[in-house]
Design a protein around this motif. Structure first.
Motif, PDB file in Angstrom:
ATOM      1  N   TRP A   1      -4.532   3.489  -9.654  1.00 29.50           N
ATOM      2  CA  TRP A   1      -3.861   3.359  -8.276  1.00 29.50           C
ATOM      3  C   TRP A   1      -4.875   3.986  -7.378  1.00 29.50           C
ATOM      4  O   TRP A   1      -4.722   5.194  -7.576  1.00 29.50           O
ATOM      5  CB  TRP A   1      -2.411   3.486  -8.333  1.00 29.50           C
ATOM      6  N   SER A  43       2.828   1.407  -7.176  1.00 29.11           N
ATOM      7  CA  SER A  43       1.865   2.355  -7.670  1.00 29.11           C
ATOM      8  C   SER A  43       2.509   2.908  -9.037  1.00 29.11           C
ATOM      9  O   SER A  43       1.629   3.099  -9.930  1.00 29.11           O
ATOM     10  CB  SER A  43       2.143   3.753  -6.772  1.00 29.11           C
ATOM     11  N   ARG A 102      -2.148   6.281   2.513  1.00 34.67           N
ATOM     12  CA  ARG A 102      -3.079   5.024   2.335  1.00 34.67           C
ATOM     13  C   ARG A 102      -4.313   5.186   3.302  1.00 34.67           C
ATOM     14  O   ARG A 102      -4.226   5.972   4.142  1.00 34.67           O
ATOM     15  CB  ARG A 102      -2.383   3.769   2.589  1.00 34.67           C
ATOM     16  N   SER A 111       0.703  -1.295  -0.104  1.00 33.92           N
ATOM     17  CA  SER A 111       0.084   0.098   0.019  1.00 33.92           C
ATOM     18  C   SER A 111       1.017   1.419  -0.169  1.00 33.92           C
ATOM     19  O   SER A 111       0.262   2.533  -0.417  1.00 33.92           O
ATOM     20  CB  SER A 111      -0.934  -0.090   1.165  1.00 33.92           C
ATOM     21  N   PRO A 166       2.292   8.555  -7.274  1.00 28.05           N
ATOM     22  CA  PRO A 166       3.261   8.001  -6.875  1.00 28.05           C
ATOM     23  C   PRO A 166       4.349   8.720  -6.208  1.00 28.05           C
ATOM     24  O   PRO A 166       5.138   8.422  -5.305  1.00 28.05           O
ATOM     25  CB  PRO A 166       3.980   7.137  -8.028  1.00 28.05           C
ATOM     26  N   THR A 217       6.318   2.647  -3.636  1.00 34.07           N
ATOM     27  CA  THR A 217       6.290   3.592  -4.721  1.00 34.07           C
ATOM     28  C   THR A 217       6.260   3.007  -6.223  1.00 34.07           C
ATOM     29  O   THR A 217       5.675   3.036  -7.022  1.00 34.07           O
ATOM     30  CB  THR A 217       7.588   4.417  -4.529  1.00 34.07           C
TER      31      THR A 217
END
Ligand code: ADP
Ligand code: ADP
Ligand code: MG
Length: 477
Positions: free
Chosen positions: A104, A94, A296, A88, A109, A91
């Motif tokens: 995503w 994502s 997240r 989650s 990111p 980087t």
């Protein structure tokens, strides 16, 4: 309103089920996964489709970026929700999705990258005028350097892994000898757990409060906060009870406003565009500092949903697909009442250490208004491979006192058979004077001596009595 999307839920347990429910509400297709080890995963019951993520270890499954990407292509996935934990805050994951035209369900990111490293994020916050904990901003390479900084900021200090998470990779040092004894050990542990041995040196704030602010932003530059949560009841630097609003901030609306707008300022600085949380540490004198930003959804998001009436996961999905959040302005977001969450974990209530096992039965008999996000079922095996949290009990009341009362009743009505859980510990906390008065800090858990209060034996006897009662009712006796 976007058209129907196929959303892959790249997680398990209660959060996977929670995300599936949000997908369903929005009319999207929830695609769940199961691995070789979890063929009977309960979250699949609320998914529309389920796919087999072949493999048994986390490396082969939940952490396997190439395999997940392949799966997205095969099953024509439009977007991926990572939940919490696993990838989650990764980087690379994502970026990989974005580069492959897959949405995503999280922030861009670059936000994941900057906020994912405690040294980089601290530097970013400082540059943007956000107060940070005194200490090093970058990684400290040597023991001598760490001691030099510690002398300047004065002991106690904290050695903290820049890549750490879940409360791991942290040690308090009270003097030079402590630093010498612990520096390399923390480096080693952190390198093993997080593939990076870099450490920060930070002033250890004594008897602090963990205060965090829920952020929600869209792709159009609108950033809102949903007030604060207090998460100071922690063991091993990890939360077990959270509440909103914070009893420490209490009626100090001026302080609340400053805390929340500071978080929004940081989120705006990174062009934040999803759900996220800015974590702060607040000293006894109410001065507060940036700790980290979790890019997240968080475990404790339900308490914020309960006091604001906003479904954060629904909004997070809408935001990811560029939909309008239909939030006209910050003032429109109101809070009412008080919510508390107890994390129900398969752990010994006295040592607070994980206690793997198999669930043989589960019954709930709750007062009105209880929310229980969980992944329990008869036969569930709790193994050391995953986090021992099996559910989240959430109580809301018009005032704090009512929320506590409801939580006590809910804990009494929660019967998990076959598994050792921390329910008896939660009962101690909910009845303990300092907690009830709302006067606790993160030092709290070390002060309550559960070994003197947890009446384990009695608990098991009462559980059996209650289960017998439930069975008798079912059979119409
Ligand atoms: P928060 O989200 O409140 O900041 P945590 O750091 O405890 O608190 O939450 C993330 C943690 O949850 C991870 O570090 C991991 O240990 C755990 N976790 C990850 N995935 C799952 C899962 N699917 N089910 C339960 N726990 C998980
Ligand atoms: P993680 O990524 O593991 O969640 P955090 O930086 O958020 O790491 O810290 C976890 C917990 O450790 C905090 O909630 C707080 O209780 C404690 N902590 C972290 N930094 C400090 C500090 N400088 N002083 C006092 N307590 C701290
Ligand atoms: Mg944290």
């Amino acid at each position: 309103m976007s058209t129907q999307k196929r959303i892959l839920i790249m997680n398990r347990g209660e959060i996977a089920a929670r995300i599936a429910k949000a997908c369903r509400e929005l009319g999207h297709v929830a695609v769940g996964v199961w691995t070789d080890n979890e063929v009977q995963a309960k979250h699949l019951e609320v998914c529309d489709e389920w796919v087999h993520l072949k493999g048994s270890t986390n490396q082969e499954t939940y952490l396997n970026i190439p395999k997940i990407l392949e799966m997205c292509k095969e099953y024509k996935i439009d977007g991926v929700h990572p939940g919490y934990g696993f990838l989650s805050e990764n980087t690379e994951f994502s970026q990989t999705l974005v580069q492959n035209g897959i949405t995503w369900i999280g922030p861009h990111p670059e936000a994941v990258r900057v906020m994912g490293d405690k040294a980089v994020s601290k530097e970013f916050a400082k540059k943007n005028g956000i107060p940070v904990v005194p200490g090093s901003t970058g990684a400290v390479p040597t023991i001598e350097e760490a001691i030099k900084i510690a002398r300047e900021i004065k002991y106690p200090i904290l050695l903290k892994a820049v890549a750490g998470g879940g409360g791991r990779g942290m040690r308090v040092c009270h003097n030079e000898q402590d630093v010498r004894n612990n520096f390399e050990a923390v480096q080693r542990e952190s390198a093993a757990a997080f593939k990076c041995g870099d450490l920060l040196v930070e002033k250890y704030i004594v008897n602090p409060h963990h205060i965090e602010v829920q952020i929600l932003a869209d792709k159009k530059g609108n950033v809102f906060h949903f007030f604060e949560r207090e998460c100071s009841i922690q063991r091993r630097h990890q939360k077990i009870v959270e509440e909103a609003p914070s009893p420490f901030i209490g009626d100090d609306e001026e302080l609340r406003q400053r805390v929340c707008t500071t978080a929004v300022r940081l989120a705006k600085a990174i062009n934040y565009d999803s759900a996220g949380t800015v974590e702060l540490v607040m000293g006894e004198n109410k001065e507060f500092y940036f700790l980290e930003m979790n890019t997240r959804i968080q475990v404790e998001h339900p308490i914020t949903e309960e006091i604001t009436g906003i479904d954060l996961i629904v909004c997070m999905i809408q935001s990811a697909f560029g939909d309008d959040l239909k939030i006209p302005n910050q003032e429109w977001i109101k809070r009412t009442g008080h919510a508390i969450e107890c994390r129900i974990c398969a752990e010994d209530p006295i040592t607070m250490l994980p206690a793997p096992g198999t669930v043989t039965g589960c019954e709930t008999n709750f007062p009105q208004g209880i929310r229980f996000d969980n992944c329990l079922y008869k036969g569930l095996q709790v193994t050391p491979d995953f986090d021992p949290m099996v559910g989240k009990l959430v109580a809301k009341g018009i005032i704090r006192e009512v929320a506590i009362r409801k939580m006590r009743a809910a804990l009494d009505g929660l019967l998990i058979e076959g598994l050792k859980t921390n329910v008896p510990l939660h009962k101690v906390i909910m009845n303990e004077e300092t907690f009830v008065k709302g006067l606790y800090s993160t030092a709290y858990i070390g002060t309550i001596r559960p070994q003197d209060k947890v009446e384990l034996e009695m608990d098991f006897t009462s559980i059996y009595k209650k289960i017998a009662g439930v069975e008798a009712r079912r059979m119409g006796l």
